[in-house]
Design a protein around this motif. Structure first.
Motif, short mmCIF file in Angstrom:
data_model
loop_
_atom_site.label_atom_id
_atom_site.label_comp_id
_atom_site.label_asym_id
_atom_site.label_seq_id
_atom_site.Cartn_x
_atom_site.Cartn_y
_atom_site.Cartn_z
N THR B 222 0.83 -1.21 0.00
CA THR B 222 0.00 0.00 0.00
C THR B 222 0.86 1.25 0.00
N SER B 223 1.95 1.24 0.75
CA SER B 223 2.74 2.47 0.78
C SER B 223 3.35 2.72 -0.59
N ILE B 224 3.68 1.65 -1.31
CA ILE B 224 4.21 1.85 -2.66
C ILE B 224 3.12 2.36 -3.59
N THR B 225 1.92 1.82 -3.48
CA THR B 225 0.90 2.16 -4.46
C THR B 225 0.52 3.64 -4.39
N ILE B 226 0.55 4.22 -3.23
CA ILE B 226 0.17 5.64 -3.14
C ILE B 226 1.33 6.54 -3.58
N THR B 227 2.55 6.22 -3.15
CA THR B 227 3.67 7.07 -3.56
C THR B 227 3.92 6.98 -5.06
N SER B 299 -3.40 0.73 7.74
CA SER B 299 -3.37 2.11 8.20
C SER B 299 -1.94 2.59 8.35
N LEU B 300 -1.09 1.70 8.81
CA LEU B 300 0.32 2.07 8.94
C LEU B 300 0.92 2.36 7.56
N GLY B 301 0.58 1.52 6.59
CA GLY B 301 1.09 1.73 5.22
C GLY B 301 0.61 3.05 4.64
N VAL B 302 -0.66 3.33 4.83
CA VAL B 302 -1.22 4.58 4.32
C VAL B 302 -0.59 5.76 5.03
N PHE B 303 -0.39 5.60 6.32
CA PHE B 303 0.21 6.65 7.13
C PHE B 303 1.60 7.00 6.60
N ILE B 304 2.37 5.96 6.29
CA ILE B 304 3.72 6.19 5.76
C ILE B 304 3.65 6.91 4.43
N SER B 305 2.81 6.40 3.53
CA SER B 305 2.81 6.96 2.19
C SER B 305 2.22 8.36 2.15
N THR B 310 8.77 9.60 -2.16
CA THR B 310 9.23 8.66 -3.19
C THR B 310 8.99 7.22 -2.77
N GLN B 311 8.93 6.35 -3.78
CA GLN B 311 8.70 4.93 -3.53
C GLN B 311 9.82 4.32 -2.70
N GLN B 312 11.06 4.73 -2.98
CA GLN B 312 12.20 4.15 -2.25
C GLN B 312 12.08 4.41 -0.76
N VAL B 313 11.83 5.69 -0.42
CA VAL B 313 11.73 6.04 0.99
C VAL B 313 10.57 5.28 1.63
N ALA B 314 9.47 5.18 0.89
CA ALA B 314 8.31 4.47 1.41
C ALA B 314 8.67 3.01 1.71
N MET B 315 9.41 2.39 0.80
CA MET B 315 9.77 0.98 1.00
C MET B 315 10.65 0.80 2.22
N ILE B 316 11.66 1.67 2.32
CA ILE B 316 12.59 1.54 3.45
C ILE B 316 11.85 1.76 4.77
N LEU B 317 11.03 2.80 4.79
CA LEU B 317 10.27 3.09 6.02
C LEU B 317 9.33 1.94 6.37
#
Lengths: 242, 400
Positions: B222-227, B299-305, B310-317
């Motif tokens: 999810t964090s990738i899909t939004i970023t 919710s955590l994934g959405v919160f991060i994104s 960027t996708q990279q930061v989202a993935m690492i986080l």
């Protein structure tokens, strides 16, 4: 009496920190006209468009889009406008048809309306042969037409185009402009930014923007007459030099 | 347009195909279609067209079950043992014979000198060495007690502990066997292990994998899909439409809820079939708690994104805040009680910790809803707080 303006802007300003991107600009756009915003990169064209589309809040000033206040009535504005940016915001991994359906879908079009809007888009742009191809596989000129079709699925009253012809070859640009004329003939107000001088000549009226300010406004012919130049390009160079 | 006459045949074909394909999905053709459906459909298309996300969703759970199920095992069947018999008498040979026939030890080497003990350990031929001293047999006959020495490789503390325990119980038994006159201790402890009587690590580890994998799918994808939409500019295009932020968020996460639940089922079925992990509780109850857990993780994934660009930061986080805590701080492998106190406190914020209690309880112990008030409330609260924070943050983040 109904308002004759599609867009009415008074003293609109947007700052980013100390940088004034848009500096107290005022102008009106008449219903059904093609209104051009000419300026170099960084002149404040995109920032202005984003404020009018509800993507960015102004710092000060007032603006009405289709008689709706851009501070308070963003939902009403969004239902009535279309927007296409220089990025051609398309999903490359979706087919042409799926992109059309998606962008219609987020405006709440039902299947019947989607069907009509899709066939209209196909009819006016000639995308029929590409309908089932993945968007990443079609040429840039077609992507541009697709992006435009996506932006008008819901038949907006006002269409905002932010440098819609960037990076596209001259023939595609010409075809694209004939699409814009078709839309204007159908009663749509078109608000377009560009840094191509030849495109500026196609507009009904034109405002020239420089360093966040509007430094001239009028029809291409009026501008050429009052500055006594052969072309808009000369007018532009003359103005920016000052 | 110039082309319109030549293309006028193609569109109707395309439209009718489109209409047929979707006819089943929504019968309420006449009404305004909920905008959220457009987002859900599109998101499914992204997943189907992207081989990488398909691998993550369907292959990874199976690979992880096999890896974790077989690789992380605390069951040590036989301790590899080296023997230095300095005594060389019938008595010492009998001891070696007994050791060989026990299931505790596997004799790897018959050593000749003390130097060979170190050499063998360095080469990892054995993890423990038994030294039978020269006077072993003599002392057995003449003195009340005779001694043998066990040298253990402490580099792997877990194996070392097991080796010592095995040796202790072996020599206890052997002593009793040699001399039936030995005083029997007045009190005998008889341990009985419930819920996992064979103490199989897989029974403990594999249900926990559901927690780790679901967390990974929910937050990472999810964090990738939004970023990704923000990077490509399509998010801007969506935001000029009247669609509301909550419609975008719920539309985007709905497909992942379904995928995460499918993954949960895959893992539980694998656990049952491959490792024979029992399922004593109610599957529907587990599914209900999976939904709670998915809600918290998404919710955590959405919160991060909603916070990164960027996708990279989202993935690492996402990795740092979800997978790692889910593995290290949840009790998945390491008991929380053995963590340093600071990490114990942090573990109270890890959704996986609560879900692990639930899934182990349901699968291994078969307990019902009544036992899970606290974890359920935590998961729901955790998800709600983060989701509300994200929806507010969503629009403003696009500016600038």
């Amino acid at each position: 009496m109904e308002n004759e303006f599609s867009v009415k802007v008074q003293e609109l300003t947007r700052t980013f920190g100390d940088f004034v991107a848009v500096d107290h600009i005022s102008f009106q756009v008449y219903k059904g006209e093609i209104f051009g915003f000419l300026g170099a990169n960084g002149a404040g064209k995109t920032t202005t468009i984003k404020m009018l589309c509800g993507l960015l809040m102004p710092t000060s000033g007032t603006a009405y889009v289709s008689d709706f206040d851009i501070y308070k009535q963003t939902e009403e504005i969004k239902q009535n406008i279309g927007y296409m940016s220089q990025k051609f915001s398309l999903y490359e991994d979706l087919t042409v048809e799926e992109n059309l359906e998606f962008y219609g879908g987020i405006y709440g079009l039902n299947n019947h309306e989607l069907k009509i809007a899709c066939s209209q888009a196909v009819h006016s742009t000639g995308l029929g042969d590409h309908l089932h191809k993945l968007t990443r596989d079609i040429p840039l000129g077609w992507k541009q037409r697709l992006a435009l079709s996506c932006a008008i699925m819901h038949q907006p009253k006002i269409l905002f185009l932010d440098e819609p012809t960037g990076g596209v070859d001259p023939i595609s640009r010409r075809n694209f402009w004939s699409l814009i004329y078709d839309l204007a003939d159908g009663g749509t107000t078109v608000f377009v930014t560009t840094h191509y001088m030849d495109e500026a000549e196609y507009c009904n009226r034109l405002s020239i923007m420089h360093d966040g300010k509007i430094i001239a406004i009028g029809s291409p012919r009026e501008l050429k007459q009052s500055y006594q130049k052969e072309s808009i390009e000369d007018v532009f160079i003359d103005l920016v030099k000052k | 347009m110039k082309n319109s006459s030549t293309d006028s045949i193609a569109p109707s074909d395309g439209i009718s195909a489109l209409h047929k394909g979707n006819a089943l999905l929504y019968q309420l053709d006449e009404f305004m279609k909920p905008r959220i459906i457009a987002i859900v459909q599109k998101e499914f298309l992204h997943i189907i067209r992207d081989p990488r996300s398909l691998v993550i969703v369907f292959l990874m759970p199976i690979i992880m079950v096999l890896l974790y199920g077989y690789a992380i095992t605390f069951d040590i069947k036989e301790i590899q043992l080296g023997i230095l018999d300095e005594n060389r008498t019938p008595a010492s040979r009998e001891l070696v014979q007994k050791l060989t026939s026990s299931n505790y030890f596997k004799i790897m080497a018959d050593l000749q000198s003390r130097n060979e003990i170190e050499e063998g350990m360095l080469q990892r031929r054995f993890v423990a060495a038994l030294v039978i001293p020269v006077d072993y047999a003599k002392k057995l006959k003449t003195e009340p007690q005779s001694q043998v020495q066990l040298i253990v490789d402490g580099a792997n503390s877990n194996t070392a502990t097991v080796a010592i325990n095995y040796a202790k119980s072996f020599f206890m038994m052997y002593s009793l066997e040699m001399n039936t006159q030995i005083l029997v201790p007045p009190l005998e402890l008889q341990p009985r292990i419930w819920y996992n009587p064979d103490m199989k690590s897989a029974h403990f580890i594999v249900p926990g994998l559901v927690a780790v994998i679901m967390m990974l799918i929910c937050t990472l994808l999810t964090s990738i899909t939004i970023t990704r939409e923000r990077e490509s500019g399509t998010m801007e295009q969506i935001l000029v439409s009247p669609i509301r932020p909550y419609e975008i968020i719920f539309g985007k996460i709905a497909p992942y809820v379904i995928l995460a639940l499918i993954d949960a089922i895959i893992v539980v079925v694998c656990a049952r079939i491959i490792f024979g992990v029992p399922f004593r509780g109610n599957p529907l109850l587990l599914l209900l708690f999976c939904v709670f857990y998915v809600y918290a993780s998404l919710s955590l994934g959405v919160f991060i994104s909603a916070r990164v660009k960027t996708q990279q930061v989202a993935m690492i986080l996402a990795q740092l805040t979800t997978t790692l805590p889910a593995i290290m701080l949840s009790g998945f492998i390491f008991p929380i009680i053995s963590l340093p106190i600071v990490l114990q406190i942090i573990s109270y914020l890890v959704p996986a910790k609560y879900f692990l209690t639930i899934i182990r309880g349901i699968m291994l112990k078969g307990i019902g809803f009544g036992y899970f008030h606290q974890p359920a409330i935590f998961l729901l609260a955790f998800g709600t707080v983060l989701l509300l924070a994200s929806v507010n943050r969503f629009k403003t983040n696009l500016e600038g």
